[in-house]
Write an enzyme that holds these catalytic residues in place. Sequence first.
Site, short mmCIF file in Angstrom:
data_model
loop_
_atom_site.label_atom_id
_atom_site.label_comp_id
_atom_site.label_asym_id
_atom_site.label_seq_id
_atom_site.Cartn_x
_atom_site.Cartn_y
_atom_site.Cartn_z
CB CYS A 1 1.41 -3.52 5.08
SG CYS A 1 -0.19 -3.98 5.76
CG HIS B 67 -0.33 0.01 2.54
ND1 HIS B 67 0.36 1.08 3.05
CD2 HIS B 67 -0.30 -0.95 3.49
CE1 HIS B 67 0.77 0.79 4.27
NE2 HIS B 67 0.40 -0.44 4.56
#
Length: 181
Positions: free
Chosen positions: A156, A134
């Site tokens: 992430c 992301h």
Amino acid sequence: MERWRIGLTVVALVAIGGVGIVAADRAQIGRVAPDLVAETERADRVLVEKSARRLTLFREGRVLATYPVSLGFSPIGHKQREGDGRTPEGLYSIAYRNPLSVAHLSLKVSYPNEADTKAARDGGYEPGGDIMIHGIMNGLSWLGRLHRLKDWTSGCVGVANDEMAAIYARVDVGTPVELRP
């Protein structure tokens, strides 16, 4: 006295403008998800090398693009449980594309797989989930490439927003993702 008033007015206007920019970014005003590029320019494999803090897109063995990344706040080792701050290691795939992510745009990594879920269950804890590739959190896009100064995600793979737009345009659902130590 007059210079002081002018200076204060300028500072106030800059502050108001900054708040407006952050608010628009946080609300995703004007955000448009990029379309997928032509099939021949799409990645057929994503490689994340954690120790090098690098994400590479491949097509038929050819490097399409490489991006520096930030990882989970505790990046060494394979993700074992929810909240451990680790970025997983292993073979996964892109489960879905999220154009309305809380972090600009995102691609969901298929963690946890069966082995991850079993290991967590055997250990008596939850494996965690929502592992994404992301951009920067909405409202903080002004950080740009400064995000690379520290591993800051919850597990992430983070990139700058312009880089995420380029990745998003080249990676479709089902694309294999390998995360190496």
